[in-house]
Design a protein around this motif. Structure first.
Motif, PDB file in Angstrom:
ATOM      1  N   SER A 224      -8.447 -32.433  43.398  1.00 31.72           N
ATOM      2  CA  SER A 224      -7.925 -33.203  44.521  1.00 31.72           C
ATOM      3  C   SER A 224      -6.820 -34.133  44.049  1.00 31.72           C
ATOM      4  N   ASN A 225      -5.913 -34.440  44.966  1.00 26.05           N
ATOM      5  CA  ASN A 225      -4.842 -35.377  44.630  1.00 26.05           C
ATOM      6  C   ASN A 225      -5.424 -36.719  44.217  1.00 26.05           C
ATOM      7  N   TYR A 226      -6.526 -37.134  44.866  1.00 24.33           N
ATOM      8  CA  TYR A 226      -7.092 -38.422  44.505  1.00 24.33           C
ATOM      9  C   TYR A 226      -7.580 -38.439  43.057  1.00 24.33           C
ATOM     10  N   SER A 227      -8.161 -37.364  42.585  1.00 23.63           N
ATOM     11  CA  SER A 227      -8.634 -37.351  41.197  1.00 23.63           C
ATOM     12  C   SER A 227      -7.474 -37.526  40.233  1.00 23.63           C
ATOM     13  N   ARG A 228      -6.310 -36.983  40.559  1.00 24.65           N
ATOM     14  CA  ARG A 228      -5.118 -37.191  39.723  1.00 24.65           C
ATOM     15  C   ARG A 228      -4.652 -38.643  39.809  1.00 24.65           C
ATOM     16  N   ILE A 229      -4.675 -39.205  41.008  1.00 28.23           N
ATOM     17  CA  ILE A 229      -4.270 -40.597  41.188  1.00 28.23           C
ATOM     18  C   ILE A 229      -5.199 -41.523  40.411  1.00 28.23           C
TER      19      ILE A 229
END
Length: 283
Positions: free
Chosen positions: A8-13
């Protein structure tokens, strides 16, 4: 939102926030951070700006101890914060955002017996969550760790509401997600929280609802608000026992020295939520 590789994009953020904090003395540039999360600089800048509304560098400024100390000094007490948000009284906080109802003493003794809980797993701006809903309101919201087993969170909810009956209903719970994570809640779209806790815990959770988005307070502030100024440790325990993440904003309580401290759903996620809220309100 999930990428082709399932991340997920959040995990990268979240990884980027952690990397920036760990290496703040070196002040890594955009290229270095993007490489750390395995994205091109352009792609990383885009997804971060879409998520937070600001650049990673500006975002990190919201999480510095000096900045948070300044926010605390501005937030002398919760009532003043509510007034600053344009609310005429403490009760207006509930009218505009969230109402809170606690189980009755008898229901507390019965550990939720006879209560039906519909639940679902959903993506949020802060990763995957488990949401539980009853006919009396939202009774559970927890965030999953990136590599966590969803069944563990489900077990935690079932343990908390251990005599209730549970049904998975994704369409029903999905209808609540956008409203919960919107920063434009209105009086026509109230959110209702249904909680199970001791009288003291409920008083603390009610106090948390009075903290406007984009602000932080100390455990001492909450203790004063519930008329127990010496019960700071008990307040900390009650804050940590909150079982409705984000909606009952236990993440907005930090240490008086400006350190964000721990969070039931990971310290890095707490940083992400606080920074995201401050960015939305341009703190």
């Amino acid at each position: 939102m999930t990428n082709a590789d399932g991340q997920s994009n959040y995990s990268r953020i979240e990884k980027a926030i952690q990397y920036l904090e760990e290496n703040f003395k070196q002040q890594p540039d955009l290229d270095a951070v993007a490489e750390k999360v395995h994205l091109s600089p352009f792609h990383f800048q885009r997804i971060f700006s879409e998520w937070a509304g600001i650049s990673p560098k500006r975002f990190l400024q919201f999480l510095t101890v000096d900045f948070l100390k300044t926010k605390l000094s501005e937030s002398k007490n919760i009532v003043e914060l509510a007034d600053a948000a344009g609310l005429s009284s403490q009760s207006r906080v509930y009218d505009l955002f969230t109402t809170l109802e606690a189980v009755t003493p008898q229901e507390y003794k019965q550990h939720g017996a006879g209560i039906r809980i519909n639940y679902g797993f959903h993506e949020t701006p802060f990763g995957l969550c488990l949401l539980g809903v009853t006919e009396r309101g939202i009774c559970w919201l927890s965030f999953l760790q990136a590599d966590g087993d969803p069944r563990n969170e489900l077990d935690s909810m079932k343990h908390h509401w251990n005599n209730s009956v549970f049904y998975q209903d994704q369409p029903l719970t999905a209808s609540f997600i956008d409203q919960i994570f919107s920063n434009q809640r209105t009086a026509t779209k109230k959110l209702h929280a249904f909680v199970k806790g001791t009288n003291f815990q409920v008083k603390v959770w009610e106090a948390l609802l009075r903290i406007p988005m984009g602000n932080v307070v100390t455990y001492q502030d909450i203790a004063a608000q519930v008329n127990s100024p010496k019960a700071v440790q008990a307040v900390g325990s009650a804050v940590g026992a909150n079982h409705i993440a984000f909606l009952i904003p236990c993440h907005r309580v930090i240490r008086k020295d400006g350190i964000l401290g721990e969070y039931r759903w990971s310290a890095t996620r707490k940083k992400g939520i606080i920074g995201w809220e401050m960015a939305k309100f341009k703190a």
